[in-house]
Design a protein around this motif. Structure first.
Motif, short mmCIF file in Angstrom:
data_model
loop_
_atom_site.label_atom_id
_atom_site.label_comp_id
_atom_site.label_asym_id
_atom_site.label_seq_id
_atom_site.Cartn_x
_atom_site.Cartn_y
_atom_site.Cartn_z
N SER A 52 3.69 10.72 9.67
CA SER A 52 3.25 9.37 9.32
C SER A 52 2.57 9.36 7.96
CB SER A 52 2.29 8.86 10.40
OG SER A 52 1.71 7.65 10.03
N CYS A 53 1.70 10.32 7.72
CA CYS A 53 0.95 10.40 6.46
C CYS A 53 1.88 10.59 5.27
CB CYS A 53 -0.05 11.55 6.56
SG CYS A 53 -0.99 11.83 5.05
N GLU A 54 2.76 11.56 5.36
CA GLU A 54 3.67 11.81 4.23
C GLU A 54 4.57 10.60 3.99
OE1 GLU A 54 6.93 15.10 2.72
OE2 GLU A 54 5.51 15.67 4.29
N GLY A 55 5.10 10.03 5.06
CA GLY A 55 5.94 8.84 4.92
C GLY A 55 5.20 7.68 4.29
N HIS A 56 3.95 7.49 4.70
CA HIS A 56 3.13 6.41 4.15
C HIS A 56 2.97 6.56 2.64
CE1 HIS A 56 -0.32 3.81 3.35
NE2 HIS A 56 -0.92 4.86 2.83
N TRP A 57 2.61 7.76 2.19
CA TRP A 57 2.34 7.94 0.77
C TRP A 57 3.60 7.88 -0.07
CZ3 TRP A 57 -1.94 6.52 -1.04
CH2 TRP A 57 -3.10 6.63 -0.28
N VAL A 58 4.71 8.33 0.48
CA VAL A 58 5.98 8.19 -0.25
C VAL A 58 6.31 6.70 -0.41
CG1 VAL A 58 8.47 8.59 -0.10
CG2 VAL A 58 6.87 10.47 0.31
N LYS A 59 6.08 5.93 0.64
CA LYS A 59 6.31 4.48 0.57
C LYS A 59 5.41 3.85 -0.49
CE LYS A 59 6.11 0.31 3.39
NZ LYS A 59 5.66 -0.29 4.62
N VAL A 60 4.15 4.26 -0.54
CA VAL A 60 3.23 3.75 -1.56
C VAL A 60 3.76 4.06 -2.96
CG1 VAL A 60 0.92 4.09 -2.58
CG2 VAL A 60 1.16 3.79 -0.10
N LEU A 61 4.26 5.27 -3.15
CA LEU A 61 4.78 5.66 -4.46
C LEU A 61 6.03 4.88 -4.84
CD1 LEU A 61 4.25 9.53 -4.33
CD2 LEU A 61 2.96 7.86 -5.67
N ILE A 62 6.83 4.56 -3.87
CA ILE A 62 8.06 3.82 -4.15
C ILE A 62 7.77 2.34 -4.37
CG2 ILE A 62 10.24 3.02 -3.11
CD1 ILE A 62 10.38 5.83 -1.77
N GLU A 63 6.96 1.74 -3.50
CA GLU A 63 6.73 0.29 -3.56
C GLU A 63 5.79 -0.14 -4.68
OE1 GLU A 63 5.60 -0.97 0.36
OE2 GLU A 63 7.67 -0.76 1.09
N ARG A 64 4.77 0.66 -4.95
CA ARG A 64 3.80 0.37 -6.02
C ARG A 64 3.26 -1.06 -5.91
NH1 ARG A 64 6.49 3.69 -11.10
NH2 ARG A 64 6.97 5.52 -9.87
N ASP A 65 2.87 -1.42 -4.70
CA ASP A 65 2.43 -2.78 -4.39
C ASP A 65 0.96 -2.96 -4.75
OD1 ASP A 65 1.76 -5.23 -3.29
OD2 ASP A 65 2.54 -4.76 -1.29
N SER A 110 7.78 9.46 -13.83
CA SER A 110 6.83 10.41 -14.40
C SER A 110 5.78 10.75 -13.35
CB SER A 110 6.15 9.82 -15.63
OG SER A 110 5.07 10.64 -16.05
N LEU A 111 5.35 11.99 -13.31
CA LEU A 111 4.25 12.38 -12.42
C LEU A 111 2.93 11.80 -12.89
CD1 LEU A 111 5.19 16.13 -11.79
CD2 LEU A 111 5.62 14.17 -10.29
N ASP A 112 2.89 11.34 -14.13
CA ASP A 112 1.68 10.77 -14.70
C ASP A 112 1.55 9.26 -14.46
OD1 ASP A 112 0.80 13.22 -15.83
OD2 ASP A 112 2.19 12.94 -17.51
N THR A 113 2.56 8.64 -13.89
CA THR A 113 2.52 7.20 -13.62
C THR A 113 1.40 6.89 -12.64
OG1 THR A 113 4.88 6.98 -14.01
CG2 THR A 113 3.83 5.25 -12.70
N SER A 114 0.61 5.87 -12.95
CA SER A 114 -0.45 5.43 -12.04
C SER A 114 0.11 4.42 -11.06
CB SER A 114 -1.60 4.79 -12.83
OG SER A 114 -2.29 5.78 -13.54
N VAL A 115 -0.24 4.61 -9.80
CA VAL A 115 0.26 3.78 -8.71
C VAL A 115 -0.93 3.23 -7.93
CG1 VAL A 115 1.63 3.85 -6.59
CG2 VAL A 115 2.34 5.20 -8.57
N PRO A 116 -0.90 1.94 -7.58
CA PRO A 116 -2.02 1.37 -6.81
C PRO A 116 -2.01 1.87 -5.37
CG PRO A 116 -0.26 -0.24 -7.03
CD PRO A 116 0.15 0.96 -7.85
N THR A 117 -3.19 2.17 -4.87
CA THR A 117 -3.31 2.56 -3.47
C THR A 117 -3.68 1.31 -2.66
OG1 THR A 117 -5.66 3.11 -3.67
CG2 THR A 117 -4.08 4.89 -4.08
N PRO A 118 -3.27 1.30 -1.40
CA PRO A 118 -3.61 0.14 -0.56
C PRO A 118 -5.12 0.04 -0.33
CG PRO A 118 -1.88 1.47 0.44
CD PRO A 118 -2.42 2.26 -0.71
N LEU A 119 -5.61 -1.19 -0.25
CA LEU A 119 -7.01 -1.40 0.13
C LEU A 119 -7.16 -1.01 1.59
CD1 LEU A 119 -7.79 -4.85 -1.52
CD2 LEU A 119 -8.32 -2.56 -2.38
N ALA A 120 -8.32 -0.49 1.93
CA ALA A 120 -8.62 -0.07 3.31
C ALA A 120 -10.13 -0.15 3.51
CB ALA A 120 -8.13 1.35 3.55
#
Length: 167
Positions: A52-65, A110-120
């Motif tokens: 679940s954790c790995e899938g969640h973070w991959v989704k965050v990296l892809i969606e960049r919401d 790029s590995l340097d791209t900044s991606v927003p994390t979900p609010l929690a």
């Protein structure tokens, strides 16, 4: 063409997943659900969480919401192997998630791209993590819970990732 840093990340993630997999090698589904310490954690529950954790973070990296918010209900049963789930099935699911992670690492801009994390609730202000940092966070999660799994397995039947008698 993949660069060395990307391949190193892929290799480290694969190696850590392999260590965790040793802790569930040779156990049945009943053993995977068995508590062996004062903690509620089980081997099956940890496996479920890591997928679940790995899938969640991959989704965050892809969606960049930039508006993403963690839905707390998604964590119900997070550390439990659900009825109907099997160790074999969960490991196959993790293989699928791991393949998606590998593909992302090889193809992300790029590995340097900044991606927003979900609010929690534990992170009420938007944070921006690099792709690299997020992948290292996944690695840390797997490593952290591999230690828990080793202790649980040792209490279950005396085996752990350093003992050759795990079958």
């Amino acid at each position: 063409m993949a660069d060395q840093e990307r391949e190193d990340l892929i290799s480290m993630l694969a190696a850590q997943r392999a260590l965790f997999r040793i802790t569930v090698r040779g156990i049945d589904d009943q053993q995977a659900r068995q508590r062996t310490t004062a903690s509620e954690l089980t081997l099956g529950g940890l496996l479920h969480h890591l997928i679940s954790c790995e899938g969640h973070w991959v989704k965050v990296l892809i969606e960049r919401d930039e508006n993403a918010v963690v839905e707390l209900s998604q964590f119900e049963g997070e550390y439990r192997m659900a009825d109907g789930e099997t160790v074999e099935g969960l490991l196959a699911e993790w293989d699928t998630v791991a393949a998606a992670t590998t593909e992302l690492i090889r193809t992300v801009d790029s590995l340097d791209t900044s991606v927003p994390t979900p609010l929690a609730p534990w992170s009420p202000e938007r944070e921006w993590w690099t792709v690299r940092y997020t992948l290292l966070h996944i690695l840390r999660e797997i490593s952290h819970h591999s230690g828990h799994a080793d202790i649980i397995r040792e209490e279950l039947d005396g085996a752990n990732t350093t003992l050759a008698q795990i079958t």
